[in-house]
Motif scaffolding. Structure first.
Motif, PDB file in Angstrom:
ATOM      1  N   SER A  12      -9.095 -33.175  29.858  1.00  0.00           N
ATOM      2  CA  SER A  12      -9.694 -34.480  29.593  1.00  0.00           C
ATOM      3  C   SER A  12     -10.400 -35.010  30.839  1.00  0.00           C
ATOM      4  O   SER A  12     -10.184 -34.534  31.950  1.00  0.00           O
ATOM      5  CB  SER A  12      -8.616 -35.475  29.168  1.00  0.00           C
ATOM      6  OG  SER A  12      -7.746 -35.740  30.250  1.00  0.00           O
ATOM      7  N   GLU A  13     -11.228 -36.027  30.640  1.00  0.00           N
ATOM      8  CA  GLU A  13     -11.876 -36.690  31.773  1.00  0.00           C
ATOM      9  C   GLU A  13     -10.837 -37.303  32.703  1.00  0.00           C
ATOM     10  O   GLU A  13     -11.017 -37.338  33.919  1.00  0.00           O
ATOM     11  CB  GLU A  13     -12.848 -37.761  31.278  1.00  0.00           C
ATOM     12  CG  GLU A  13     -14.088 -37.191  30.639  1.00  0.00           C
ATOM     13  CD  GLU A  13     -15.053 -38.266  30.155  1.00  0.00           C
ATOM     14  OE1 GLU A  13     -14.954 -39.429  30.618  1.00  0.00           O
ATOM     15  OE2 GLU A  13     -15.906 -37.942  29.318  1.00  0.00           O
ATOM     16  N   THR A  14      -9.759 -37.785  32.132  1.00  0.00           N
ATOM     17  CA  THR A  14      -8.685 -38.368  32.932  1.00  0.00           C
ATOM     18  C   THR A  14      -8.104 -37.327  33.878  1.00  0.00           C
ATOM     19  O   THR A  14      -7.912 -37.586  35.067  1.00  0.00           O
ATOM     20  CB  THR A  14      -7.577 -38.931  32.018  1.00  0.00           C
ATOM     21  OG1 THR A  14      -8.143 -39.937  31.189  1.00  0.00           O
ATOM     22  CG2 THR A  14      -6.435 -39.510  32.818  1.00  0.00           C
ATOM     23  N   ALA A  15      -7.828 -36.146  33.359  1.00  0.00           N
ATOM     24  CA  ALA A  15      -7.286 -35.073  34.194  1.00  0.00           C
ATOM     25  C   ALA A  15      -8.306 -34.627  35.232  1.00  0.00           C
ATOM     26  O   ALA A  15      -7.958 -34.379  36.392  1.00  0.00           O
ATOM     27  CB  ALA A  15      -6.862 -33.897  33.325  1.00  0.00           C
ATOM     28  N   GLY A 117      -4.063 -37.525  36.648  1.00  0.00           N
ATOM     29  CA  GLY A 117      -4.819 -38.695  36.233  1.00  0.00           C
ATOM     30  C   GLY A 117      -4.016 -39.538  35.263  1.00  0.00           C
ATOM     31  O   GLY A 117      -3.079 -39.063  34.628  1.00  0.00           O
ATOM     32  N   SER A 118      -4.396 -40.823  35.171  1.00  0.00           N
ATOM     33  CA  SER A 118      -3.756 -41.744  34.229  1.00  0.00           C
ATOM     34  C   SER A 118      -4.750 -42.831  33.858  1.00  0.00           C
ATOM     35  O   SER A 118      -5.607 -43.196  34.663  1.00  0.00           O
ATOM     36  CB  SER A 118      -2.522 -42.386  34.851  1.00  0.00           C
ATOM     37  OG  SER A 118      -1.965 -43.340  33.976  1.00  0.00           O
ATOM     38  N   VAL A 144       4.380 -37.544  43.271  1.00  0.00           N
ATOM     39  CA  VAL A 144       3.299 -37.487  42.285  1.00  0.00           C
ATOM     40  C   VAL A 144       2.250 -38.528  42.671  1.00  0.00           C
ATOM     41  O   VAL A 144       2.558 -39.717  42.760  1.00  0.00           O
ATOM     42  CB  VAL A 144       3.812 -37.766  40.856  1.00  0.00           C
ATOM     43  CG1 VAL A 144       2.667 -37.724  39.854  1.00  0.00           C
ATOM     44  CG2 VAL A 144       4.905 -36.761  40.467  1.00  0.00           C
ATOM     45  N   LEU A 145       1.029 -38.066  42.919  1.00  0.00           N
ATOM     46  CA  LEU A 145      -0.096 -38.944  43.186  1.00  0.00           C
ATOM     47  C   LEU A 145      -0.792 -39.190  41.865  1.00  0.00           C
ATOM     48  O   LEU A 145      -1.274 -38.260  41.227  1.00  0.00           O
ATOM     49  CB  LEU A 145      -1.056 -38.309  44.192  1.00  0.00           C
ATOM     50  CG  LEU A 145      -2.387 -39.038  44.433  1.00  0.00           C
ATOM     51  CD1 LEU A 145      -2.163 -40.430  44.994  1.00  0.00           C
ATOM     52  CD2 LEU A 145      -3.271 -38.217  45.347  1.00  0.00           C
ATOM     53  N   VAL A 146      -0.830 -40.457  41.437  1.00  0.00           N
ATOM     54  CA  VAL A 146      -1.447 -40.815  40.161  1.00  0.00           C
ATOM     55  C   VAL A 146      -2.811 -41.433  40.431  1.00  0.00           C
ATOM     56  O   VAL A 146      -2.920 -42.436  41.140  1.00  0.00           O
ATOM     57  CB  VAL A 146      -0.566 -41.805  39.363  1.00  0.00           C
ATOM     58  CG1 VAL A 146      -1.240 -42.186  38.054  1.00  0.00           C
ATOM     59  CG2 VAL A 146       0.815 -41.190  39.115  1.00  0.00           C
ATOM     60  N   VAL A 147      -3.845 -40.820  39.857  1.00  0.00           N
ATOM     61  CA  VAL A 147      -5.211 -41.307  39.994  1.00  0.00           C
ATOM     62  C   VAL A 147      -5.524 -42.127  38.746  1.00  0.00           C
ATOM     63  O   VAL A 147      -5.585 -41.586  37.648  1.00  0.00           O
ATOM     64  CB  VAL A 147      -6.208 -40.131  40.151  1.00  0.00           C
ATOM     65  CG1 VAL A 147      -7.632 -40.651  40.260  1.00  0.00           C
ATOM     66  CG2 VAL A 147      -5.825 -39.282  41.349  1.00  0.00           C
TER      67      VAL A 147
END
Length: 152
Positions: A12-15, A117-118, A144-147
């Motif tokens: 996905s674009e999020t990922a 991503g999120s 965990v680094l969440v973008v």
């Protein structure tokens, strides 16, 4: 600091938004990039029979060319960008519950950092939809680094 960085992806674009962040860190620390696609068998269980699910969980996609192609496209996206930067990359496809398999992959491969991503959903919307990122935060030992793609 980071020797192995995992970028879980569903294509996905999020990922994909998390990829640049992961690759910048991998370059800075000369880390190996791992990319993981998990075929979410829970979401497929309503349309597939038990035998088909068992085969997918064993990595045997058989007639499921579309699922295999989607997984390969997703991991290839990460791998191609990593190789463009001269980074070593490991691609892996698995099947099951995404957050559980991400946590298992972290343990089995001694991953130092997970970059995901999120959408930054909160409240009732997240509760109803669930969140692989949220569950991964709770189930893995690695940072965990969440973008947040809503802020990109």
């Amino acid at each position: 600091m980071y020797e192995r960085i995992l970028v879980p992806t569903d294509g996905s674009e999020t990922a994909e938004a998390a990829v640049d962040h992961a690759l910048e860190l991998a370059e800075r620390y000369d880390a190996v990039v791992h990319t993981l696609y998990v075929v979410d068998t829970d979401s497929m269980s309503l349309t597939l029979g038990a035998e088909q699910l068992d085969r997918i969980e064993q990595g045997k996609f058989g007639e499921m060319d579309e699922v295999r192609e989607r997984a390969e496209r997703a991991t290839d996206y990460v791998a191609d960008r990593a190789r463009e930067r001269g980074l070593e990359v490991v691609e892996h496809v698995s099947a099951g519950k995404p957050h559980s398999l991400i946590a298992e992959y972290v343990e089995d491969n001694d991953i130092d950092l997970v970059v995901m991503g999120s959408h930054g959903r909160s409240g009732i919307r997240r509760t109803l939809l669930g969140s692989v990122t949220e569950r991964t935060l709770r189930s893995t030992r690695a940072p965990v680094l969440v973008v947040d793609t809503d802020r990109e």
